[in-house]
Design an enzyme around this catalytic site. Structure first.
Site, PDB file in Angstrom:
ATOM      1  N   SER A   1      66.995 -22.984  34.396  1.00  0.00           N
ATOM      2  CA  SER A   1      66.475 -22.040  34.922  1.00  0.00           C
ATOM      3  C   SER A   1      67.209 -21.352  36.115  1.00  0.00           C
ATOM      4  CB  SER A   1      64.808 -22.474  35.293  1.00  0.00           C
ATOM      5  OG  SER A   1      64.268 -21.364  35.866  1.00  0.00           O
TER       6      SER A   1
ATOM      7  N   LYS B   1      67.994 -19.557  31.577  1.00  0.00           N
ATOM      8  CA  LYS B   1      66.850 -18.917  31.609  1.00  0.00           C
ATOM      9  C   LYS B   1      66.842 -17.920  32.721  1.00  0.00           C
ATOM     10  CE  LYS B   1      62.467 -20.383  33.407  1.00  0.00           C
ATOM     11  NZ  LYS B   1      61.065 -21.068  33.077  1.00  0.00           N
TER      12      LYS B   1
ATOM     13  N   LYS C   1      65.490 -15.849  35.772  1.00  0.00           N
ATOM     14  CA  LYS C   1      64.317 -15.278  36.545  1.00  0.00           C
ATOM     15  C   LYS C   1      64.506 -13.762  36.770  1.00  0.00           C
ATOM     16  CE  LYS C   1      61.777 -19.296  37.370  1.00  0.00           C
ATOM     17  NZ  LYS C   1      60.514 -19.157  37.036  1.00  0.00           N
TER      18      LYS C   1
ATOM     19  N   ASP D   1      62.141 -15.095  32.563  1.00  0.00           N
ATOM     20  CA  ASP D   1      60.794 -15.550  33.053  1.00  0.00           C
ATOM     21  C   ASP D   1      60.443 -14.429  34.289  1.00  0.00           C
ATOM     22  OD1 ASP D   1      58.736 -16.778  34.070  1.00  0.00           O
ATOM     23  OD2 ASP D   1      59.756 -18.649  34.518  1.00  0.00           O
TER      24      ASP D   1
ATOM     25  N   GLU E   1      58.932 -14.690  29.059  1.00  0.00           N
ATOM     26  CA  GLU E   1      57.928 -15.698  29.615  1.00  0.00           C
ATOM     27  C   GLU E   1      57.186 -15.042  30.711  1.00  0.00           C
ATOM     28  OE1 GLU E   1      59.536 -19.312  31.388  1.00  0.00           O
ATOM     29  OE2 GLU E   1      57.848 -20.183  31.652  1.00  0.00           O
TER      30      GLU E   1
ATOM     31  N   ASP F   1      53.274 -18.899  30.032  1.00  0.00           N
ATOM     32  CA  ASP F   1      53.241 -20.354  30.992  1.00  0.00           C
ATOM     33  C   ASP F   1      52.052 -20.286  31.887  1.00  0.00           C
ATOM     34  OD1 ASP F   1      53.835 -22.056  32.886  1.00  0.00           O
ATOM     35  OD2 ASP F   1      55.514 -21.076  33.647  1.00  0.00           O
TER      36      ASP F   1
ATOM     37  N   LYS G   1      53.794 -27.310  30.453  1.00  0.00           N
ATOM     38  CA  LYS G   1      53.973 -27.991  31.586  1.00  0.00           C
ATOM     39  C   LYS G   1      52.715 -28.984  31.881  1.00  0.00           C
ATOM     40  CE  LYS G   1      56.214 -24.488  34.236  1.00  0.00           C
ATOM     41  NZ  LYS G   1      56.098 -23.531  35.060  1.00  0.00           N
TER      42      LYS G   1
ATOM     43  N   GLY H   1      59.542 -26.882  33.511  1.00  0.00           N
ATOM     44  CA  GLY H   1      59.868 -27.694  34.500  1.00  0.00           C
ATOM     45  C   GLY H   1      59.245 -27.097  35.715  1.00  0.00           C
TER      46      GLY H   1
HETATM   47  O1  NPG Z   1      63.888 -26.817  35.820  1.00  0.00           O
HETATM   48  O2  NPG Z   1      62.224 -27.718  36.771  1.00  0.00           O
HETATM   49  C1  NPG Z   1      62.798 -26.578  36.485  1.00  0.00           C
HETATM   50  C2  NPG Z   1      62.383 -25.481  37.021  1.00  0.00           C
HETATM   51  C3  NPG Z   1      61.990 -24.513  36.094  1.00  0.00           C
HETATM   52  O3  NPG Z   1      61.906 -22.228  36.614  1.00  0.00           O
HETATM   53  C4  NPG Z   1      61.336 -23.064  36.587  1.00  0.00           C
HETATM   54  N1  NPG Z   1      59.864 -23.266  37.109  1.00  0.00           N
HETATM   55  O4  NPG Z   1      58.038 -20.748  36.947  1.00  0.00           O
HETATM   56  O5  NPG Z   1      58.471 -22.233  35.533  1.00  0.00           O
HETATM   57  C5  NPG Z   1      58.746 -21.699  36.727  1.00  0.00           C
HETATM   58  C6  NPG Z   1      59.244 -22.187  37.822  1.00  0.00           C
HETATM   59  C7  NPG Z   1      58.309 -23.180  38.722  1.00  0.00           C
HETATM   60  C8  NPG Z   1      59.113 -24.014  39.409  1.00  0.00           C
HETATM   61  C9  NPG Z   1      57.224 -22.767  38.989  1.00  0.00           C
HETATM   62  C10 NPG Z   1      58.248 -24.706  40.518  1.00  0.00           C
HETATM   63  C11 NPG Z   1      56.517 -23.262  39.856  1.00  0.00           C
HETATM   64  C12 NPG Z   1      57.069 -24.195  40.884  1.00  0.00           C
END
Ligand code: NPG
Length: 368
Positions: free
Chosen positions: A135, A161, A163, A189, A214, A239, A263, A291
């Site tokens: 990400s 991915k 953002k 995302d 996403e 998500d 998740k 994640g």
């Molecule tokens: O690889 O752990 C990872 C991060 C992936 O982008 C990621 N997580 O919106 O999915 C999400 C975001 C996130 C991370 C959201 C931490 C909230 C807290």
């Protein structure tokens, strides 16, 4: 089993680089770890809520409070219990799924360690390694983004991915496609940053053959997602909206998504995560493992889940080094774009005492 008590550990892990999303910029990951102590042994849980309620309504101090006031006492009173009954013991309390997930994870880990069984086998995993996606946060410039994406592709990540947010969507996607070609598995995302009135702008992403978009719209806007799905050709993935197997069933039935990000923290635990997996498989809806910048503990458990047969898209199951120079477990490293699913009992990894001590800022013992 019976509960002896739960140790809460607040940890603060510096990130290798700032991680910017449409809702926050993180430079360190604050997390709550749970050492769940039972009469049959101990297990580790990881609570993935953030310091502030910016991703969903949960936040670390809220999780600590609900654990000490309600969840730990309720579980203690439910003895004898096992991992499969934690959910029903905590069910009377509304929400707080990340806190519940952490407690269930600790019990599950303790139970499986006591029985000598790995989490992957318990959940029904069919793979011994899983492909890794990464990400990539919002950056100050497209050049900076291209450098970051290039470095991740060089490392071997099999899916990117990006953002996105209003003002950072079509241009970065176009730039990544132009620089790295059409073969890169690419998705975006939005973390709820758009509204249905942005449909025309989001439809401009259709030209780039994305795997999915996403959570473009707010988490409670299933109808909006269903409408959007008819206005764009990029598959819509949810998500934040998916908080349980029931909400996943509703989203699928409404046509609000054709892909689901699972998740475990967001849905109340690994067992509910498996139920969502099973539901999606039954509806031929592809899933992938999200994640939350987990430490090696949560990462290990996510790998067990991501090895189930319905996880047909690469997840945000990156190597430890994506976020952390030093992890609190033996780091997960990328091998040929994949991570190996742990095979030792329980979640299959242990915190390294020195590394754990170095990032722990506070502990609290909650007696049963
Ligand atoms: O690889 O752990 C990872 C991060 C992936 O982008 C990621 N997580 O919106 O999915 C999400 C975001 C996130 C991370 C959201 C931490 C909230 C807290």
């Amino acid at each position: 089993m019976k509960l002896t008590g739960v140790e809460l550990r607040w940890v603060s892990m510096p990130l290798v680089s700032p991680f910017r999303t449409s809702f926050s910029t993180q430079t360190a990951r604050e997390l709550l770890l749970l050492r769940v102590v039972t009469d049959e042994g101990e297990g580790w849980g990881e609570c993935v809520s953030m310091t502030s309620p910016l991703y969903n309504e949960e936040y670390i101090e809220g999780a600590a409070d609900v654990l000490r006031r309600f969840l730990v006492p309720a579980l203690a009173a439910a003895a004898p219990f096992d991992a499969a009954t934690v959910g029903s013991a905590l069910e009377p309390f509304y929400g707080h799924r990340m806190a519940k997930a952490a407690l269930e994870m600790g019990v599950l880990d303790a139970e499986l360690r006591a029985e000598g069984r790995p989490l992957s086998r318990e959940l029904g995993a069919v793979h011994d390694r899983v492909p890794s996606g990464v990400s990539v946060g919002i950056m100050d410039s497209v050049d900076q983004l291209l450098d970051a994406v290039g470095a991740y592709l060089d490392e071997g990540y099999v899916r990117i991915k990006l953002k996105i947010e209003p003002g950072w969507d079509v241009e970065p996607v176009r730039a990544v496609r132009e620089r790295f070609g059409d073969d890169v598995l690419l998705q975006v995302d939005a973390n709820t940053a758009y509204t249905l009135s942005d449909a025309r702008q989001l439809a401009r992403l259709d030209a780039f053959d994305l795997l999915l978009i996403e959570q473009p719209l707010p988490e409670d806007d299933l109808f909006g997602h269903a409408d959007l799905a008819r206005l764009i050709t990029t598959p819509v993935c949810l998500d934040e909206s998916i908080t349980s197997a029931r909400s996943a069933a509703a989203a699928i039935r409404l046509g609000a998504c054709s892909v689901v990000n699972i998740k475990p923290g967001r849905v109340g635990g690994y067992l509910e995560a498996r139920r969502i997996h099973d539901l999606c498989v039954a509806h031929s809806v592809p899933v992938w493992c999200g994640g939350m910048l987990e430490t090696g503990l949560g990462r290990a458990a996510n790998l067990a889940l991501a090895a189930l047969p319905g996880f047909v898209l690469p997840g945000d199951t990156s190597a430890s080094g994506r976020f952390y120079a030093t992890d609190i477990t033996t780091p997960f490293v990328l091998e040929d774009g994949h991570l190996t699913v742990p095979t030792a009992p329980g979640i299959g990894v242990d915190p390294l005492p020195d590394e754990l001590a170095a990032v722990t800022t506070r502990t609290e013992w909650i007696p049963a």
